[in-house]
Write a protein that holds these residues in place. Structure first.
Motif, PDB file in Angstrom:
ATOM      1  N   ASN A   2       0.838  -1.202   0.000  1.00  0.00           N
ATOM      2  CA  ASN A   2       0.000   0.000   0.000  1.00  0.00           C
ATOM      3  C   ASN A   2       0.867   1.244   0.000  1.00  0.00           C
ATOM      4  OD1 ASN A   2      -2.380  -1.523   0.228  1.00  0.00           O
ATOM      5  ND2 ASN A   2      -2.107  -1.673   2.434  1.00  0.00           N
ATOM      6  N   CYS A   4       1.848   4.759   1.291  1.00  0.00           N
ATOM      7  CA  CYS A   4       1.721   5.411   2.593  1.00  0.00           C
ATOM      8  C   CYS A   4       2.436   6.751   2.539  1.00  0.00           C
ATOM      9  CB  CYS A   4       2.358   4.549   3.682  1.00  0.00           C
ATOM     10  SG  CYS A   4       1.650   2.914   3.820  1.00  0.00           S
ATOM     11  N   HIS A  43       9.323   3.854   8.926  1.00  0.00           N
ATOM     12  CA  HIS A  43       7.968   4.343   8.665  1.00  0.00           C
ATOM     13  C   HIS A  43       7.789   5.733   9.287  1.00  0.00           C
ATOM     14  CE1 HIS A  43       6.080   0.563   7.151  1.00  0.00           C
ATOM     15  NE2 HIS A  43       7.147   0.054   7.750  1.00  0.00           N
ATOM     16  N   GLU A  47       7.097   9.270   7.239  1.00  0.00           N
ATOM     17  CA  GLU A  47       5.898  10.042   7.564  1.00  0.00           C
ATOM     18  C   GLU A  47       6.274  11.459   8.013  1.00  0.00           C
ATOM     19  OE1 GLU A  47       2.682   9.174   7.254  1.00  0.00           O
ATOM     20  OE2 GLU A  47       3.005   7.077   6.709  1.00  0.00           O
ATOM     21  N   ASP A  55       4.343   0.158   1.489  1.00  0.00           N
ATOM     22  CA  ASP A  55       4.505  -0.656   2.689  1.00  0.00           C
ATOM     23  C   ASP A  55       4.183  -2.103   2.320  1.00  0.00           C
ATOM     24  OD1 ASP A  55       4.805  -1.489   5.298  1.00  0.00           O
ATOM     25  OD2 ASP A  55       2.806  -0.845   5.915  1.00  0.00           O
TER      26      ASP A  55
END
Length: 109
Positions: A2, A4, A43, A47, A55
């Motif tokens: 996915n 992210c 991660h 972010e 991911d």
């Protein structure tokens, strides 16, 4: 996996900055097990820097078959760039991206 993170170029209202696109060829993929662990710092760094990434998560049962076919026998986490270059080892990866994203202190103390 996915997608992210925040798309680069989007205004981050929490910090009032525009995220720089560090990956013009496309977002890298962070590969790790379906749990919190050694990839968690990566991660968080992506972010915080407003950088998109894929991911890719898998189970312990899936790992033996994927280890050789996808990762050349290396350990996890693995970051795969758009050009298929792969890097692994969580601490060196974290330092590498911290320097790239401006998250690494200039003063060692």
């Amino acid at each position: 996996g996915n997608i992210c993170g925040s798309p680069a170029g989007k205004v981050d209202t929490s910090r009032g900055k525009v995220a720089k696109n560090f990956f013009p060829d496309g977002p890298p993929t962070i590969s790790y097990f379906k749990l919190y662990g050694r990839a968690s710092a990566l991660h968080f760094q992506f972010e915080h820097a407003g950088q998109p990434y894929y991911d890719e998560q898998f189970t312990f049962e899936e790992w033996p078959a994927r280890k050789m076919s996808h990762f050349g026998g290396s350990g996890l986490p693995v970051v795969t760039f758009a050009d298929k270059t792969q890097m692994n080892e969580s601490l060196p990866l974290s330092i590498f991206f911290a320097k790239k994203f401006g998250q690494y202190p200039s003063d060692p103390l």
